[in-house]
Design a protein around this motif. Structure first.
Motif, PDB file in Angstrom:
ATOM      1  N   PHE A 140     101.812 -23.779  25.517  1.00  0.00           N
ATOM      2  CA  PHE A 140     100.772 -23.984  26.530  1.00  0.00           C
ATOM      3  C   PHE A 140     101.148 -23.345  27.864  1.00  0.00           C
ATOM      4  CE2 PHE A 140      99.671 -27.210  23.370  1.00  0.00           C
ATOM      5  CZ  PHE A 140      98.351 -26.851  23.164  1.00  0.00           C
ATOM      6  N   LEU A 143     100.274 -19.667  27.516  1.00  0.00           N
ATOM      7  CA  LEU A 143      98.827 -19.416  27.608  1.00  0.00           C
ATOM      8  C   LEU A 143      98.338 -19.489  29.046  1.00  0.00           C
ATOM      9  CD1 LEU A 143      97.277 -21.198  24.517  1.00  0.00           C
ATOM     10  CD2 LEU A 143      97.314 -18.764  25.022  1.00  0.00           C
ATOM     11  N   ALA A 147      96.788 -16.380  31.231  1.00  0.00           N
ATOM     12  CA  ALA A 147      95.465 -16.458  31.855  1.00  0.00           C
ATOM     13  C   ALA A 147      95.530 -16.038  33.325  1.00  0.00           C
ATOM     14  CB  ALA A 147      94.903 -17.870  31.739  1.00  0.00           C
ATOM     15  N   LEU A 156     102.594 -14.668  21.762  1.00  0.00           N
ATOM     16  CA  LEU A 156     102.238 -15.908  21.075  1.00  0.00           C
ATOM     17  C   LEU A 156     102.601 -15.927  19.596  1.00  0.00           C
ATOM     18  CD1 LEU A 156      98.674 -16.920  22.288  1.00  0.00           C
ATOM     19  CD2 LEU A 156     100.872 -17.804  23.035  1.00  0.00           C
TER      20      LEU A 156
ATOM     21  N   ILE B  70      94.094 -15.172  19.149  1.00  0.00           N
ATOM     22  CA  ILE B  70      94.191 -16.556  19.636  1.00  0.00           C
ATOM     23  C   ILE B  70      94.387 -16.537  21.147  1.00  0.00           C
ATOM     24  CG2 ILE B  70      95.670 -18.638  19.613  1.00  0.00           C
ATOM     25  CD1 ILE B  70      96.108 -18.108  16.600  1.00  0.00           C
ATOM     26  N   ASN B  71      95.167 -15.581  21.620  1.00  0.00           N
ATOM     27  CA  ASN B  71      95.371 -15.428  23.055  1.00  0.00           C
ATOM     28  C   ASN B  71      94.056 -15.129  23.778  1.00  0.00           C
ATOM     29  OD1 ASN B  71      97.143 -15.091  25.436  1.00  0.00           O
ATOM     30  ND2 ASN B  71      96.493 -12.940  25.300  1.00  0.00           N
ATOM     31  N   SER B  74      91.835 -18.173  23.824  1.00  0.00           N
ATOM     32  CA  SER B  74      92.404 -19.206  24.695  1.00  0.00           C
ATOM     33  C   SER B  74      92.208 -18.851  26.166  1.00  0.00           C
ATOM     34  CB  SER B  74      93.894 -19.389  24.410  1.00  0.00           C
ATOM     35  OG  SER B  74      94.096 -19.719  23.058  1.00  0.00           O
ATOM     36  N   LYS B  75      92.383 -17.565  26.484  1.00  0.00           N
ATOM     37  CA  LYS B  75      92.183 -17.122  27.867  1.00  0.00           C
ATOM     38  C   LYS B  75      90.749 -17.381  28.306  1.00  0.00           C
ATOM     39  CE  LYS B  75      94.194 -13.256  29.721  1.00  0.00           C
ATOM     40  NZ  LYS B  75      94.966 -11.977  29.780  1.00  0.00           N
ATOM     41  N   ILE B  78      90.313 -21.044  29.050  1.00  0.00           N
ATOM     42  CA  ILE B  78      90.911 -21.389  30.346  1.00  0.00           C
ATOM     43  C   ILE B  78      90.009 -20.921  31.490  1.00  0.00           C
ATOM     44  CG2 ILE B  78      92.869 -20.943  31.895  1.00  0.00           C
ATOM     45  CD1 ILE B  78      94.670 -20.927  29.364  1.00  0.00           C
ATOM     46  N   ARG B  81      87.186 -23.280  31.738  1.00  0.00           N
ATOM     47  CA  ARG B  81      87.661 -24.528  32.344  1.00  0.00           C
ATOM     48  C   ARG B  81      87.655 -24.405  33.865  1.00  0.00           C
ATOM     49  NH1 ARG B  81      93.752 -25.244  31.372  1.00  0.00           N
ATOM     50  NH2 ARG B  81      93.902 -24.086  33.323  1.00  0.00           N
ATOM     51  N   LEU B 109      93.756 -27.218  25.729  1.00  0.00           N
ATOM     52  CA  LEU B 109      93.680 -26.378  26.926  1.00  0.00           C
ATOM     53  C   LEU B 109      92.647 -26.914  27.907  1.00  0.00           C
ATOM     54  CD1 LEU B 109      93.724 -22.816  25.347  1.00  0.00           C
ATOM     55  CD2 LEU B 109      95.519 -23.867  26.729  1.00  0.00           C
TER      56      LEU B 109
END
Ligand SMILES: Nc1ncnc2c1ncn2[C@@H]1O[C@H](COP(=O)(O)OP(=O)(O)OP(=O)(O)O)[C@@H](O)[C@H]1O
Ligand SMILES: [Mg+2]
Lengths: 194, 118
Positions: A140, A143, A147, A156, B70-71, B74-75, B78, B81, B109
């Motif tokens: 986490f 990640l 970001a 990853l 997956i990255n 996930s980005k 985020i 979010r 996340l």
């Protein structure tokens, strides 16, 4: 430069022959070929995943083992390993070797590629970070960092395998020729984790 | 209704801008972060189009996704979010092993992401 091999993590000296295994397989290819025709990574991993999963009835962990679960796990795992050989090989040696050993309760995979000596320290540092921390936390954290910054690699592959698939990794670095270090990555999985 | 689509050799991604569903099909194992940029763009558009409503990511027909993928996903979660506008639903399939293993990470996340493995 020292000619001695250095090992990290869950390293095991695996037999050069099939003795004591359910099956033992080996393939040799070329990192440039994998990088240029990228789908060969996926194709090779799907092939070996399916090939290996056919041995599922021979596993003995006290319950039947689902062949499709073995196949899916290996397809993800091997694809990550092949992709890394395609992305990170360097120096004069392009050979990539895939090898697998199946035992009644566990599987071991080893993928070998070659790098320039200058690349070793960075990779070792990353390995030590992976081995010395909780994969869940690291996953986490990575990640969130990804970001924030526009990093090229995502970092990853090993983490997802450690965290979600309980794969244990071992690494070996062996200087093989002028300007070339062989990198062996071992992935170990207990069949009961599948 | 308009459907925007990205097609590769082994995958299709479709955005339906009236139902606000982005559907993934096939196998997505692209080489670089840059290769994932068009997919991220499509997701951003879908996010914008959904406004303050529901955005659904439907992975039920996605057989494989590599860690770079997956990255990318996930980005995107985020980023959503941080904007905190849509309510996000992630659909997975019980029959697809990686989804059982990894899809629930998305709700870790961002707790507002609802992951349904059906
Ligand atoms: N076979 C290899 N040879 C040389 N370096 C490697 C090898 N495998 C991994 N590395 C190094 O370790 C790092 C982590 O690898 P990992 O697979 O976890 O992430 P990644 O390949 O960067 O991103 P992802 O797998 O998420 O697409 C790589 O960025 C690379 O620097
Ligand atoms: Mg990788």
């Amino acid at each position: 430069m020292t000619k001695e091999a250095k090992i990290y993590g869950n390293w095991e000296d695996l037999p050069a022959s099939a003795g004591g295994t359910i099956s033992h397989s080996r393939m040799e290819t070329d990192s440039r070929q994998l990088a240029e025709y990228w789908r060969r990574c996926s194709l090779s991993s799907d092939f070996w995943a399916r090939y290996t999963a056919l041995s599922s009835p021979e596993f003995s962990v006290g319950r039947p083992v689902r062949r499709d679960a073995v196949e899916s796990t290996l397809s993800y795992l091997l694809n990550e390993l092949f992709e890394n050989t395609a992305k990170f090989s360097g120096g004069p040696v392009a050979a990539v070797v895939y090898e697998s050993w199946l035992f009644p309760d566990r599987m071991a995979f080893q993928v070998t590629n070659h790098i320039e000596p200058a690349r070793r320290d960075g990779f070792v540092q990353l390995i030590e970070e992976l081995l010395g921390n909780d994969p869940d936390e690291l996953y986490f954290k990575r990640l969130e960092e990804n970001a924030e910054t526009d990093q090229k690699g995502s970092g990853l592959g090993y983490l997802t395998l450690m965290k979600d698939y309980k794969v244990r990794f071992g690494f070996r670095f062996t200087p093989v020729a002028e300007g070339s270090i062989a990198v062996d990555v071992q992935a170990h999985i207990h069949v009961k984790e599948i | 209704m308009a459907v925007q689509e990205i097609k590769g050799d082994e995958y299709v991604i479709e955005h339906n801008d009236s139902s606000h569903v982005v559907g993934f099909k096939g196998t997505i194992r692209l080489q670089t972060t840059d290769d994932y940029a068009p997919i991220t763009d499509l997701l951003q558009k879908a996010h914008g189009a959904a406004g303050k409503g529901k955005l659904t990511l439907d992975f039920r027909q996605l057989q494989f996704l590599n860690s770079s993928g997956i990255n990318a996903i996930s980005k995107f979660v985020i980023a959503a979010r941080k904007e905190d506008k849509v309510s996000m639903v992630v659909l997975g399939s019980q029959d697809i092993y990686w989804q059982q293993k990894s899809l629930s990470n998305l709700s870790k996340l961002w707790s507002k992401v609802q992951v349904d493995i059906v």
